[in-house]
Scaffold this motif. Structure first.
Motif: not given
Length: 250
Positions: A113-135
């Motif tokens: 909601t804030t436009g910052r990756v920090d705000d996404l971290l809790p959600t990403m942590m719920k998907h810790k097994t994913e392999k993330y690619l960042v363009p």
């Protein structure tokens, strides 16, 4: 007296933009003219990074540029994006933009909601097994990498688009007559000095958004008159309105 302001961004598409309210309230002319532009990388250039998109199960998007160039490159590389690919976006607006390329309802899309990756971290942590690619753009720092490292997430950053100077025409240079310039990235300051190597600031006010842009102004030996965001004025339009109000009272 500030009458003509150059805003180094594309003109807002919405008639309800606060910029138009500012123009009407203070009787100023706002000219929207980006100092930089974004160009995609060719498949050949991208291959030199030795990144295989299909090695990843989730993509982190920080802008609509990132979405455009990700899907454009995937098509050029003849990569078919799997149906179960997950997308993590820093805002809902960016998440909705994915519909330009895929059927939104069939994909797993998450957004902050804030436009910052920090705000996404809790959600990403719920998907810790994913392999993330960042363009990313070729103009970036390591803050995002350090952030994801700190949470021990599997990730890799890659450059998919380039930020280059949006050069001024001889006519634009001849008629460069503004009372204030507003910048949103260090690249904009670099483009200013490239297009106007003998630039003399004099009474021209300069406003910036973000600490990195402010630093670029100081590094270029220029005077910074307006800096946003601040605790009181988190947006550039709010800060600009306050600045013009102060100018009128002087």
């Amino acid at each position: 007296m500030i009458k003509r302001i150059l805003v180094s961004q594309p003109q807002p598409t919405s008639a309800k933009s606060p910029y138009f309210d500012i123009a009407e309230r203070f009787g100023v002319e706002l000219i929207f003219r980006p100092f930089i532009k974004v160009e995609g990388m060719s498949a050949r250039e991208f291959r030199t990074q030795k990144v295989n998109i299909l090695d990843f199960t989730a993509i982190v998007f920080t802008s609509r540029h990132a979405i455009d160039h990700f899907f454009t490159l995937a098509k050029e590389l003849r990569v078919t994006i799997p149906e179960d690919m997950k997308y993590f976006c820093v805002t809902e607006t960016i998440a909705l933009y994915i519909q330009k390329y895929v059927q939104y309802r069939k994909r797993k899309v998450f957004f902050g909601t804030t436009g910052r990756v920090d705000d996404l971290l809790p959600t990403m942590m719920k998907h810790k097994t994913e392999k993330y690619l960042v363009p990313m753009s070729d103009v970036h720092n390591d803050s995002l990498t350090r952030l994801l490292d700190s949470k021990r997430l599997q990730h890799q950053e890659c450059v998919m688009y380039k930020t280059v100077s949006n050069d001024f025409t001889p006519e634009e240079i001849e008629h460069f007559d503004y009372d204030m310039l507003i910048f949103f990235s260090p690249s904009g300051i670099e483009a200013l000095m490239k297009n106007f190597p003998n630039f003399q600031q004099d009474k021209i006010a300069i406003g910036t958004f973000g600490p990195a842009t402010a630093k670029a102004v100081h590094d270029a030996g220029l005077r910074l008159d307006l800096e946003a965001p601040s605790e009181k004025y988190p947006s550039m339009t709010g800060a600009l309105q306050h600045y013009l109000l102060m100018q009128d009272e002087e």
